[in-house]
Write a protein that holds these residues in place. Structure first.
Motif, PDB file in Angstrom:
ATOM      1  N   ALA A   1       0.832  -1.208   0.000  1.00 31.78           N
ATOM      2  CA  ALA A   1       0.000   0.000   0.000  1.00 31.78           C
ATOM      3  C   ALA A   1       0.864   1.255   0.000  1.00 31.78           C
ATOM      4  CB  ALA A   1      -0.938  -0.017   1.203  1.00 31.78           C
TER       5      ALA A   1
ATOM      6  N   LEU B   1     -10.523  -8.417  -2.486  1.00 33.39           N
ATOM      7  CA  LEU B   1     -10.244  -7.962  -1.119  1.00 33.39           C
ATOM      8  C   LEU B   1     -11.450  -8.189  -0.212  1.00 33.39           C
ATOM      9  CD1 LEU B   1      -8.274  -4.620  -1.694  1.00 33.39           C
ATOM     10  CD2 LEU B   1      -7.375  -6.809  -0.929  1.00 33.39           C
TER      11      LEU B   1
ATOM     12  N   TYR C   1      -4.287 -10.052   0.799  1.00 35.36           N
ATOM     13  CA  TYR C   1      -4.568  -8.610   0.765  1.00 35.36           C
ATOM     14  C   TYR C   1      -3.588  -7.894  -0.166  1.00 35.36           C
ATOM     15  CZ  TYR C   1      -7.811  -8.958   4.730  1.00 35.36           C
ATOM     16  OH  TYR C   1      -8.880  -9.255   5.545  1.00 35.36           O
TER      17      TYR C   1
ATOM     18  N   THR D   1      -4.529  -5.781  -3.633  1.00 33.18           N
ATOM     19  CA  THR D   1      -4.063  -4.405  -3.806  1.00 33.18           C
ATOM     20  C   THR D   1      -3.218  -4.275  -5.065  1.00 33.18           C
ATOM     21  OG1 THR D   1      -4.033  -4.155  -1.391  1.00 33.18           O
ATOM     22  CG2 THR D   1      -2.838  -2.505  -2.687  1.00 33.18           C
TER      23      THR D   1
END
Length: 844
Positions: free
Chosen positions: A466, A529, A563, A567
Motif C-alpha cells: 500500500a 479484497l 490482501y 491491492t
C-alpha cells in the motif's frame, strides 16, 4: 515617363487599370520596387514583362537577370464552394548556378519558393528538386461570390537564360467528402493538401490515410484554415497535429479544435526514410554536395469517416460496468448459497447430536463458518477410556482436553512475542535442523511458530505494498498528465503509440477507451479484497471460539499475502490506465511493474501454504522485486542490442536461480559463507562419487531441476536473440516460473491423495479458458513501441466491440477476469484440507 514605360510596358492593357484601380497599381509597385533599389545601371537594364495567365495552359519561357516575368491570373471564389489552385513549375536548364525565384502574390498571402528546391535531410544532406508543385492557400471570403486575382512573379540573378515551364491548374476534389475515398500522388517537392468541412451535427471525424507502398516515408498533418499552409518536409511540424506514416495513418479530429468548422489535411513525403524505420543510404559527406534523391513519389488514399457519437461512449461505459458488476452479483449469490448450505448442515448436526450418550462417539461437523465444532460426551470418554492402552489413552485425552487451554493461552498479548525470539536461540536452531531436514515433512513441522506472530509478519506485505503504491502512483500520474499535455500542445502524434484506428478521445484524453477498459482490474481487485476480508473475519471468529478446525486442522490461514495480491491487482489497473494515457517505451514499466509484483506474490503465496514458518519476509520479497524492476528499467534503456548487458543479466539470472534452488532444497538450512565451496565439494564426493546415492528429497529435486532447465533455457534465449522488448521478456520469465510451480503444486497435491473441491475445480477450468482467450487478443499486437511510430501504425486496426473497444481492450477485460480467477484458485484450492490434521498434510 520612361521608367513607367519600362516598368509596365506598352502591352499592359487599360482594362486591367480600370479593374484594379489605384490599389492594384500600388500593390504592384511595392512588389516590383525592391528590384529597382539596386544601382541605376541595373535598373535601366531590367525589364518587367506582364502576361495574362490562363488556367491549364503550360508556359515555356526563359528568364535572366535582365528580365522579370509576371503572370496575372483571376478566378471566382464562392463562400459556399472552395476551389483549389495548384502551381506546377519545372526547370529545363541543367547545371544551374543560380536558382529561379517564384513568388505567388495573393489577396491575403504570399508564397515563394526557388527552383531547384533544396531540401535538407540528416547530417545536412542536400537534395535538389527541379520539378515542384504547390497548392495555393485559399483565403476565406465573406461575399457570396467574388473574383480574386493573384500573380506569379518569375525572376533570377543568373545572367544566362534559364528555361522553365509554368502551369496553373484547378484542383479537382479539393474539398473532401465524408466516407468518400480519394486517391492522389505526393512527393517531397509536390506536397498535397485538401480541405474538409464538418457537416451539420458532426463533432468528430477520423481522417484515415492508407498506401500500398511502405516507403517513401510520409507525414500526415491536420492544420487550421489559415495562410500560409506548412506543406514542406522542413516546416510541416510547425503547426497543427501531425504523424509519420508508411502504409497507414489516422488522426481523430474534433470540431471544437477548429473555430472555422473546417481544416486542411496535408500530406508530405519526407526526403529520407529514417524517421519511418527505413534505411539511410551512405553518401560521401562533402561540403555543398547535392544528392539525387531518386523517385520519391507515393500514391495515397484518403477517407474521412464519422467518429462514434456520445451514445456509444455511454454504451461502452455501461458494458464495462455491467461485466464486472456481474461478478459482484455472482459472488453474492454464491455466498448466499453457502450460508444456506451451512444452516442445513447445522440443522442436521443438531439432530444427530440430540442424544450423544447413546452414540458414545465424538461427532464433528462444520458450523456456519466452515470449521469444525467438536462435541465430546463425557460419558463416551468415560466408557471408552478403559478399552484403550493406558498411556496412549491418557496422553490422547490430555491432548484433546487441553485444546481449549492452548487456545486460551494464545489470546495473550503480542507485546513480548516476536518471530526472532524463536530463531535466535541455539536450541531452537538445533531443533530446526532436525525438523526441516526430515525426509518427509508435514505442515505441522513448518507451522510451529505462533500464528499471531506469523499473521503480523504477513500483514506487513499488505501495508508495504500500500505504501509502495502511493509513492509510485503519484509521480506516475503527474508524468502521464505532462505527456498528454505535451501531445495536445505540440500536436506531435508520434509521442504516443495508440491504436489510432480505434482511439476515442474524451476531454484531454486521446484514447479514453484504452483507459476505461482497465476498470476491471480495479473492480475485481476490490472484490477479491472483500472476499478475503470475509474469510478473514470468519477465521478470526473461529479462532476466538477456540474451534479445533481453526487451531489444528487444514493449511494455516494467513491473509496478509492475499490482501497484498488484491491491492496489486487494483494498482495494476490504475497504472495500466496511466500507461495508456500516452503509451511509449519510456513509461512501459508503469504497465509491468505490478505485473512482476503479482507474479512474485502468487509464487510466495503458493510456497507459504505449506511452508508458513520459512517463507520470505515482506522486506526481503519487495527488495527482490525492486531489483527485478531495476533490471527492467536498465533493459529498456540500455538492453537493445547491447551484448555486454545481456551477458551480465544472463549470468545474474543463472546465479540467482542456483541460489534460490539451494535455498528451497535445504529449506533454508544452509549458509553462504567462505566454506560453501568446500561443503559443496564434500557433498558431491560423498553422494555422487563415493556412494552414488540419489537425492534425499526427490520431489523437491524434480521441481528444481525442471525450474533450472526452464530458466537456463530462457537465459540462453535472451543471450542469443536479445529481444528488444526486455520488459515483456522479464515478465515471461516470471510467468513461466509461476506456471511451473503451480503445475507442480497441483500434481503433488493429487499425488498425495488430496482432492480438489468443486468450487476450486470450476475456478481452475474457468480461469484456464479465459487465459487462453486473453492471450489470443494480447498477441494481436495493435501497436508496438519496439518500432518507429510509423511502423507501429501498420498494426493498427478498427474497433471490434460496439465500435468502441479494440483487441487490446478485450485483453484488458479478459486478463483482469483471468487474474481474479487465478487469485480465487489460490484462495480455494486447499479448502478440502480444512478438516484434516496438519500432521497428515504433506509438504512439497
Amino acid at each position: 515617363m520612361l521608367r513607367d514605360e519600362i516598368l509596365f510596358g506598352s502591352h499592359w492593357k487599360s482594362r486591367y487599370k480600370k479593374t484594379f484601380g489605384i490599389a492594384a497599381g500600388v500593390l504592384l509597385w511595392l512588389c516590383v520596387a525592391p528590384l529597382a533599389c539596386g544601382s541605376g545601371d541595373l535598373w535601366e537594364k531590367n525589364n518587367v514583362i506582364q502576361k495574362d495567365g490562363e488556367f491549364d495552359v503550360t508556359y515555356n519561357d526563359t528568364v535572366t537577370s535582365a528580365n522579370q516575368t509576371i503572370y496575372a491570373f483571376n478566378h471566382t471564389v464562392s463562400r459556399t464552394k472552395t476551389e483549389g489552385v495548384r502551381v506546377s513549375v519545372d526547370v529545363l536548364s541543367p547545371n544551374l548556378k543560380s536558382p529561379i525565384l517564384f513568388v505567388v502574390r495573393q489577396k491575403q498571402a504570399v508564397l515563394s519558393f526557388q527552383v531547384p528546391l533544396i531540401l535538407r535531410g540528416l547530417y545536412q544532406r542536400k537534395y535538389p528538386y527541379n520539378h515542384l508543385g504547390r497548392t495555393l492557400c485559399q483565403p476565406p471570403t465573406r461575399a457570396a461570390s467574388e473574383i480574386q486575382y493573384f500573380f506569379v512573379d518569375v525572376s533570377t540573378l543568373s545572367s544566362q537564360g534559364t528555361n522553365y515551364q509554368l502551369r496553373v491548374s484547378r484542383v479537382e476534389s479539393f474539398t473532401l467528402q465524408t466516407e468518400t475515398k480519394f486517391s492522389f500522388t505526393s512527393s517531397p517537392s509536390q506536397p498535397q493538401y485538401f480541405k474538409y468541412v464538418f457537416p451539420e451535427g458532426v463533432d468528430t471525424v477520423i481522417v484515415k490515410v492508407t498506401s500500398e507502398m511502405t516507403f517513401p516515408c510520409s507525414v500526415m498533418s491536420i492544420q487550421d484554415i489559415q495562410c500560409p499552409v506548412y506543406d514542406l518536409d522542413n516546416n510541416v511540424a510547425f503547426i497543427g497535429m501531425y504523424q509519420t506514416m508508411t502504409r497507414k495513418g489516422a488522426i481523430t479530429v474534433q470540431r471544437k479544435d477548429f473555430p472555422s468548422n473546417s481544416f486542411y489535411v496535408v500530406l508530405v513525403v519526407k526526403t529520407e526514410d529514417e524517421a519511418c524505420g527505413g534505411p539511410l543510404r551512405f553518401y560521401p559527406l562533402r561540403p555543398d554536395e547535392l544528392i539525387d534523391a531518386g523517385n520519391r513519389s507515393k500514391t495515397l488514399d484518403i477517407v474521412v469517416s464519422l467518429a462514434i457519437k456520445s451514445d456509444v461512449y455511454v454504451m461502452g461505459m455501461l458494458l464495462c460496468l455491467g461485466i464486472f458488476l456481474s461478478f459482484y452479483l455472482v459472488t453474492l449469490l454464491v455466498a448466499c448459497l453457502e450460508k444456506k448450505r451451512a444452516k442445513k448442515r447445522e440443522l442436521f448436526q443438531n439432530i444427530d447430536d440430540t442424544s450423544p450418550a447413546e452414540t458414545g462417539k465424538i461427532t464433528a461437523s462444520p458450523n456456519e463458518y466452515g470449521s469444525l465444532d467438536s462435541t465430546i460426551s463425557s460419558e463416551a470418554v468415560t466408557e471408552s477410556a478403559p478399552s484403550l492402552d493406558s498411556a496412549a489413552s491418557a496422553d490422547h485425552y490430555i491432548e484433546r482436553s487441553g485444546w481449549k487451554n492452548v487456545g486460551r493461552s494464545r489470546q495473550e498479548s503480542l507485546s513480548s512475542i516476536e518471530e526472532d525470539d524463536y530463531d535466535t536461540l541455539d536450541d531452537i536452531n538445533s531443533d530446526k535442523n532436525i525438523v526441516r531436514t526430515k525426509k518427509y515433512l508435514c505442515v505441522s513441522d513448518l507451522s510451529r511458530k505462533d500464528k499471531r506472530v506469523l499473521s503480523k509478519k504477513y500483514q506487513i506485505y499488505f501495508w508495504n505494498i500500500a505504501t509502495i503504491a502511493v509513492f509510485y502512483a503519484l509521480p506516475v500520474i503527474q508524468l502521464v498528465i505532462t505527456y498528454q499535455t505535451v501531445v495536445n500542445v505540440t500536436g506531435n502524434q508520434d509521442i504516443c503509440y495508440y491504436n489510432f484506428m480505434c482511439a476515442h478521445p474524451l476531454g484531454a484524453l486521446s484514447a479514453f477507451n484504452n483507459i476505461l477498459s482497465n476498470l476491471g482490474y480495479v473492480m475485481l481487485g476490490l472484490l477479491f479484497l472483500l472476499i478475503v476480508l470475509k474469510r478473514d473475519i470468519v477465521h478470526g471468529r473461529a479462532l476466538a471460539c477456540n474451534e479445533v478446525g481453526a487451531l489444528e486442522c487444514g493449511i494455516p490461514k494467513h491473509f496478509g499475502l492475499f490482501y497484498a495480491m488484491g491491492t496489486a491487482l487494483m494498482m495494476e489497473g490504475l497504472l495500466s490506465a496511466c500507461y495508456h494515457v500516452c503509451p511509449n517505451y519510456t513509461n512501459f514499466q508503469f504497465d509491468t511493474s505490478f505485473m512482476y509484483m503479482i507474479a512474485g506474490l502468487c509464487m510466495l503465496k503458493l510456497y507459504q501454504k505449506r511452508h508458513p514458518d520459512i517463507n520470505a519476509s515482506a522486506y526481503t520479497a519487495y527488495a527482490c522485486l525492486a531489483v527485478v524492476i531495476f533490471f527492467s528499467v536498465l533493459g529498456v534503456v540500455f538492453g537493445r542490442g547491447n551484448t555486454v548487458f545481456w551477458i551480465v543479466f544472463s549470468v545474474i539470472h543463472i546465479l540467482a536461480t542456483l541460489l534460490l534452488s539451494t535455498q528451497l532444497y535445504y529449506m533454508g538450512r544452509w549458509r553462504l559463507d567462505s566454506g560453501v565451496v568446500r561443503r559443496m565439494v564434500y557433498v558431491v564426493y560423498t553422494d555422487c562419487i563415493r556412494h552414488c546415492t540419489g537425492p534425499t528429497y526427490i520431489d523437491r529435486m524434480v521441481l528444481l531441476v525442471m525450474g533450472n532447465l526452464v530458466n537456463w533455457s530462457l537465459a540462453a534465449y535472451g543471450l542469443i536473440e536479445r529481444p528488444n522488448d526486455f520488459a515483456s521478456y522479464l515478465l515471461a520469465i516470471a510467468i513461466c516460473n509461476l506456471l511451473l510451480y503451480f503445475a507442480f503444486y497441483i500434481i503433488m497435491k493429487l499425488r498425495s491423495g488430496e482432492r480438489i473441491q468443486c468450487l476450486a475445480l470450476v475456478c481452475i477450468l474457468f480461469t484456464a479458458v479465459v487465459w487462453g482467450f486473453a492471450l489470443y487478443f494480447f498477441f494481436q499486437g495493435l501497436s508496438t513501441w519496439q518500432k518507429t511510430p510509423a511502423e507501429s501504425r501498420e498494426h493498427n486496426r478498427d474497433c471490434i466491440l460496439l465500435s468502441f473497444f479494440d483487441d487490446h481492450d478485450i485483453w484488458h477485460f479478459l486478463s483482469s477476469i483471468a487474474m481474479f480467477g487465478s487469485f480465487l484458485v489460490l484462495l480455494t484450492m486447499d479448502d478440502d484440507l480444512d478438516t484434516v490434521q496438519r500432521d497428515k498434510i504433506y509438504v512439497f
